[in-house]
Write a protein that holds these residues in place. Structure first.
Motif, PDB file in Angstrom:
ATOM      1  N   GLY A  12       0.838  -1.202   0.000  1.00 31.30           N
ATOM      2  CA  GLY A  12       0.000   0.000   0.000  1.00 31.30           C
ATOM      3  C   GLY A  12       0.867   1.243   0.000  1.00 31.30           C
ATOM      4  O   GLY A  12       1.579   1.496   0.970  1.00 31.30           O
ATOM      5  N   ARG A  15      -0.320   7.859   1.272  1.00 34.49           N
ATOM      6  CA  ARG A  15       0.587   8.834   1.899  1.00 34.49           C
ATOM      7  C   ARG A  15       1.392   8.189   3.018  1.00 34.49           C
ATOM      8  O   ARG A  15       2.589   8.418   3.164  1.00 34.49           O
ATOM      9  CB  ARG A  15      -0.222  10.010   2.462  1.00 34.49           C
ATOM     10  CG  ARG A  15      -0.685  10.975   1.388  1.00 34.49           C
ATOM     11  CD  ARG A  15      -1.763  11.849   1.923  1.00 34.49           C
ATOM     12  NE  ARG A  15      -2.851  11.028   2.449  1.00 34.49           N
ATOM     13  CZ  ARG A  15      -3.892  11.472   3.119  1.00 34.49           C
ATOM     14  NH1 ARG A  15      -3.998  12.746   3.369  1.00 34.49           N
ATOM     15  NH2 ARG A  15      -4.836  10.655   3.550  1.00 34.49           N
ATOM     16  N   PHE A  16       0.746   7.318   3.804  1.00 39.01           N
ATOM     17  CA  PHE A  16       1.408   6.691   4.945  1.00 39.01           C
ATOM     18  C   PHE A  16       2.472   5.682   4.480  1.00 39.01           C
ATOM     19  O   PHE A  16       3.654   5.811   4.793  1.00 39.01           O
ATOM     20  CB  PHE A  16       0.343   6.015   5.823  1.00 39.01           C
ATOM     21  CG  PHE A  16       0.884   5.339   7.033  1.00 39.01           C
ATOM     22  CD1 PHE A  16       1.453   6.068   8.061  1.00 39.01           C
ATOM     23  CD2 PHE A  16       0.822   3.956   7.160  1.00 39.01           C
ATOM     24  CE1 PHE A  16       1.958   5.431   9.197  1.00 39.01           C
ATOM     25  CE2 PHE A  16       1.313   3.319   8.284  1.00 39.01           C
ATOM     26  CZ  PHE A  16       1.878   4.057   9.300  1.00 39.01           C
ATOM     27  N   ASP A  35       1.872  -2.349  -4.602  1.00 38.26           N
ATOM     28  CA  ASP A  35       0.564  -1.683  -4.663  1.00 38.26           C
ATOM     29  C   ASP A  35      -0.206  -2.225  -5.870  1.00 38.26           C
ATOM     30  O   ASP A  35       0.388  -2.640  -6.866  1.00 38.26           O
ATOM     31  CB  ASP A  35       0.730  -0.159  -4.791  1.00 38.26           C
ATOM     32  CG  ASP A  35      -0.511   0.592  -4.329  1.00 38.26           C
ATOM     33  OD1 ASP A  35      -0.433   1.306  -3.311  1.00 38.26           O
ATOM     34  OD2 ASP A  35      -1.574   0.446  -4.973  1.00 38.26           O
ATOM     35  N   MET A  36      -1.536  -2.229  -5.754  1.00 38.56           N
ATOM     36  CA  MET A  36      -2.351  -2.724  -6.870  1.00 38.56           C
ATOM     37  C   MET A  36      -2.621  -1.615  -7.903  1.00 38.56           C
ATOM     38  O   MET A  36      -3.179  -1.879  -8.959  1.00 38.56           O
ATOM     39  CB  MET A  36      -3.650  -3.336  -6.366  1.00 38.56           C
ATOM     40  CG  MET A  36      -4.574  -2.372  -5.673  1.00 38.56           C
ATOM     41  SD  MET A  36      -5.840  -3.227  -4.730  1.00 38.56           S
ATOM     42  CE  MET A  36      -6.955  -3.670  -6.006  1.00 38.56           C
ATOM     43  N   LYS A  40       0.869   4.285  -8.656  1.00 42.37           N
ATOM     44  CA  LYS A  40       1.599   4.354  -7.370  1.00 42.37           C
ATOM     45  C   LYS A  40       2.915   3.587  -7.488  1.00 42.37           C
ATOM     46  O   LYS A  40       3.959   4.040  -7.015  1.00 42.37           O
ATOM     47  CB  LYS A  40       0.757   3.746  -6.245  1.00 42.37           C
ATOM     48  CG  LYS A  40      -0.454   4.557  -5.872  1.00 42.37           C
ATOM     49  CD  LYS A  40      -0.049   5.689  -4.943  1.00 42.37           C
ATOM     50  CE  LYS A  40      -1.173   6.670  -4.690  1.00 42.37           C
ATOM     51  NZ  LYS A  40      -2.289   6.129  -3.947  1.00 42.37           N
ATOM     52  N   ALA A  54       0.733  -5.580  -7.730  1.00 43.49           N
ATOM     53  CA  ALA A  54       0.018  -6.820  -7.404  1.00 43.49           C
ATOM     54  C   ALA A  54      -1.076  -6.572  -6.386  1.00 43.49           C
ATOM     55  O   ALA A  54      -1.047  -5.575  -5.654  1.00 43.49           O
ATOM     56  CB  ALA A  54       1.003  -7.837  -6.830  1.00 43.49           C
ATOM     57  N   ASN A  55      -2.010  -7.511  -6.336  1.00 43.04           N
ATOM     58  CA  ASN A  55      -3.053  -7.472  -5.316  1.00 43.04           C
ATOM     59  C   ASN A  55      -2.597  -8.324  -4.135  1.00 43.04           C
ATOM     60  O   ASN A  55      -2.550  -9.544  -4.221  1.00 43.04           O
ATOM     61  CB  ASN A  55      -4.355  -8.021  -5.904  1.00 43.04           C
ATOM     62  CG  ASN A  55      -5.485  -7.993  -4.893  1.00 43.04           C
ATOM     63  OD1 ASN A  55      -5.269  -7.635  -3.733  1.00 43.04           O
ATOM     64  ND2 ASN A  55      -6.667  -8.363  -5.327  1.00 43.04           N
ATOM     65  N   ALA A  56      -2.270  -7.642  -3.031  1.00 40.52           N
ATOM     66  CA  ALA A  56      -1.684  -8.343  -1.886  1.00 40.52           C
ATOM     67  C   ALA A  56      -2.720  -9.117  -1.077  1.00 40.52           C
ATOM     68  O   ALA A  56      -2.358  -9.860  -0.166  1.00 40.52           O
ATOM     69  CB  ALA A  56      -0.984  -7.337  -0.992  1.00 40.52           C
ATOM     70  N   ALA A  76      -0.066  -1.030   4.813  1.00 45.23           N
ATOM     71  CA  ALA A  76      -0.507   0.367   4.849  1.00 45.23           C
ATOM     72  C   ALA A  76      -1.713   0.572   3.935  1.00 45.23           C
ATOM     73  O   ALA A  76      -1.812   1.558   3.214  1.00 45.23           O
ATOM     74  CB  ALA A  76       0.650   1.278   4.448  1.00 45.23           C
ATOM     75  N   GLY A  78      -5.428   1.464   3.830  1.00 50.56           N
ATOM     76  CA  GLY A  78      -6.262   2.165   4.791  1.00 50.56           C
ATOM     77  C   GLY A  78      -7.740   1.892   4.643  1.00 50.56           C
ATOM     78  O   GLY A  78      -8.340   1.153   5.439  1.00 50.56           O
ATOM     79  N   ALA A  79      -8.314   2.447   3.606  1.00 54.06           N
ATOM     80  CA  ALA A  79      -9.765   2.496   3.486  1.00 54.06           C
ATOM     81  C   ALA A  79     -10.408   1.109   3.434  1.00 54.06           C
ATOM     82  O   ALA A  79     -11.481   0.897   4.014  1.00 54.06           O
ATOM     83  CB  ALA A  79     -10.122   3.304   2.250  1.00 54.06           C
ATOM     84  N   THR A  83      -9.633  -5.905   3.335  1.00 57.01           N
ATOM     85  CA  THR A  83      -8.390  -6.291   2.658  1.00 57.01           C
ATOM     86  C   THR A  83      -7.205  -6.207   3.613  1.00 57.01           C
ATOM     87  O   THR A  83      -6.334  -7.076   3.620  1.00 57.01           O
ATOM     88  CB  THR A  83      -8.158  -5.370   1.437  1.00 57.01           C
ATOM     89  OG1 THR A  83      -9.259  -5.535   0.571  1.00 57.01           O
ATOM     90  CG2 THR A  83      -6.894  -5.695   0.707  1.00 57.01           C
ATOM     91  N   LYS A 102      -1.450  -0.445   9.637  1.00 60.72           N
ATOM     92  CA  LYS A 102      -2.169   0.814   9.871  1.00 60.72           C
ATOM     93  C   LYS A 102      -3.641   0.506  10.120  1.00 60.72           C
ATOM     94  O   LYS A 102      -4.262  -0.227   9.347  1.00 60.72           O
ATOM     95  CB  LYS A 102      -2.017   1.712   8.645  1.00 60.72           C
ATOM     96  CG  LYS A 102      -2.869   2.953   8.699  1.00 60.72           C
ATOM     97  CD  LYS A 102      -2.760   3.755   7.440  1.00 60.72           C
ATOM     98  CE  LYS A 102      -3.869   4.785   7.400  1.00 60.72           C
ATOM     99  NZ  LYS A 102      -3.754   5.730   6.325  1.00 60.72           N
TER     100      LYS A 102
HETATM  101  P1  ATP Z   1      -3.180   7.230   3.094  1.00 62.97           P
HETATM  102  O1  ATP Z   1      -3.976   7.946   4.141  1.00 62.97           O
HETATM  103  O2  ATP Z   1      -1.941   6.593   3.636  1.00 62.97           O
HETATM  104  O3  ATP Z   1      -2.927   8.024   1.855  1.00 62.97           O
HETATM  105  P2  ATP Z   1      -5.481   5.580   2.827  1.00 62.97           P
HETATM  106  O4  ATP Z   1      -5.712   5.331   4.273  1.00 62.97           O
HETATM  107  O5  ATP Z   1      -6.392   6.507   2.106  1.00 62.97           O
HETATM  108  O6  ATP Z   1      -4.001   5.999   2.581  1.00 62.97           O
HETATM  109  P3  ATP Z   1      -5.867   3.753   0.711  1.00 62.97           P
HETATM  110  O7  ATP Z   1      -5.712   4.863  -0.271  1.00 62.97           O
HETATM  111  O8  ATP Z   1      -7.154   3.071   0.849  1.00 62.97           O
HETATM  112  O9  ATP Z   1      -5.420   4.194   2.135  1.00 62.97           O
HETATM  113  O10 ATP Z   1      -4.770   2.638   0.409  1.00 62.97           O
HETATM  114  C1  ATP Z   1      -3.436   2.913   0.371  1.00 62.97           C
HETATM  115  C2  ATP Z   1      -2.829   2.221  -0.833  1.00 62.97           C
HETATM  116  O11 ATP Z   1      -3.031   0.812  -0.729  1.00 62.97           O
HETATM  117  C3  ATP Z   1      -3.417   2.648  -2.170  1.00 62.97           C
HETATM  118  O12 ATP Z   1      -2.378   3.129  -3.006  1.00 62.97           O
HETATM  119  C4  ATP Z   1      -4.055   1.368  -2.727  1.00 62.97           C
HETATM  120  O13 ATP Z   1      -3.905   1.248  -4.140  1.00 62.97           O
HETATM  121  C5  ATP Z   1      -3.268   0.279  -2.011  1.00 62.97           C
HETATM  122  N1  ATP Z   1      -4.014  -0.979  -1.903  1.00 62.97           N
HETATM  123  C6  ATP Z   1      -5.293  -1.140  -1.482  1.00 62.97           C
HETATM  124  N2  ATP Z   1      -5.649  -2.439  -1.510  1.00 62.97           N
HETATM  125  C7  ATP Z   1      -4.563  -3.123  -1.972  1.00 62.97           C
HETATM  126  C8  ATP Z   1      -4.299  -4.496  -2.256  1.00 62.97           C
HETATM  127  N3  ATP Z   1      -5.217  -5.433  -2.066  1.00 62.97           N
HETATM  128  N4  ATP Z   1      -3.076  -4.844  -2.725  1.00 62.97           N
HETATM  129  C9  ATP Z   1      -2.130  -3.887  -2.912  1.00 62.97           C
HETATM  130  N5  ATP Z   1      -2.324  -2.586  -2.689  1.00 62.97           N
HETATM  131  C10 ATP Z   1      -3.517  -2.183  -2.228  1.00 62.97           C
END
Ligand code: ATP
Length: 225
Positions: A12, A15-16, A35-36, A40, A54-56, A76, A78-79, A83, A102
């Motif tokens: 992921g 930002r974090f 990251d998927m 990024k 990749a999709n982790a 990392a 988040g949303a 997952t 996180k």
């Molecule tokens: P931040 O506050 O750190 O910017 P966030 O809390 O908004 O992040 P997301 O944007 O939901 O978090 O996710 C962070 C990153 O994780 C994104 O770039 C997203 O593409 C990546 N991500 C989400 N699901 C997966 C997955 N299954 N495999 C790989 N990467 C993923």
């Protein structure tokens, strides 16, 4: 770099995760960034040892990436809470020793604990506490909460402390706190000698129970004003 190189995988690159990736890479560590989202992955290619698109959240993908060889994995995502939990579960089932994750909220935290996350981080909440501490007390330069009871605080020496040795201050006996380091205009003395003399405006780092540090601040530092 004097320190041993470590291997980190970051899943992921928001930002974090992105900030962690960049910082560790600049410190000279080996960083695998996953990251998927292809944009990024491309954006972080200059700031990591290897990037993977990749999709982790798929167990076979994680296995194929050889992630079990990493000492530390940071989740990392988040949303998408589901997952994040699933990925953490797979990583712990693979016996990865240090999985740092996180969390979005209290419920997310609780589930992460159950699936075996080794460290759960709430970046916004943790940063909010640090900012509040600094806002509320000008003497506090930085603040880290270690647990409900303990914290580490960086303070600036007032005139009251000027020209006093650590031995003379005797904070351990008087307040149950420990001075971990003294910073004299950029020259940092870690685990300072009891004979070290503190001067006004020097910064120093104190470890202790929150209420004891507060007492030290109120009685030991502030009374001079
Ligand atoms: P931040 O506050 O750190 O910017 P966030 O809390 O908004 O992040 P997301 O944007 O939901 O978090 O996710 C962070 C990153 O994780 C994104 O770039 C997203 O593409 C990546 N991500 C989400 N699901 C997966 C997955 N299954 N495999 C790989 N990467 C993923």
């Amino acid at each position: 770099m004097g320190k041993k190189k470590k291997q980190f995988a970051i899943i992921g690159l928001g930002r974090f995760g992105g900030s962690i990736c960049k910082e560790l890479y600049e410190m000279g560590h080996e960083v695998l960034a996953i990251d998927m989202n292809e944009d990024k992955v491309n954006a972080y290619a200059p700031y990591s040892t290897q990037t993977i698109h990749a999709n982790a959240a798929e167990e076979n993908v994680l296995k194929a990436l050889g992630i079990r060889n990493f000492e530390y994995v940071i989740v990392a995502i988040g949303a998408d809470i589901q997952t994040s939990i699933l990925t953490t579960l797979f990583l712990k089932e693979m016996n990865i020793k240090n999985v740092w994750v996180k969390a979005q909220n209290h419920y997310h935290h609780k589930v992460l604990e159950k699936v075996g996350a080794d460290r759960i981080i709430h970046p916004e909440k943790d940063m909010g506490v640090r900012v509040a501490q600094r806002l509320a007390d000008e003497k506090i330069l930085d603040y880290i909460e270690l647990s409900e009871d303990y914290s580490v605080v960086e303070l600036r020496a007032t005139r009251k402390l000027h020209d006093k040795t650590i031995l003379e201050l005797d904070v351990r006996a008087k307040y149950g706190c420990t001075i971990l380091a003294v910073n004299k205009e950029g020259k940092v003395e870690v685990a300072p000698n009891p004979e070290t003399r503190i001067e006004e405006n020097n910064c120093f780092v104190v470890l202790g129970r929150k209420r004891d540090i507060q007492r030290f601040e109120d009685e030991g530092i502030s009374a001079a004003f």
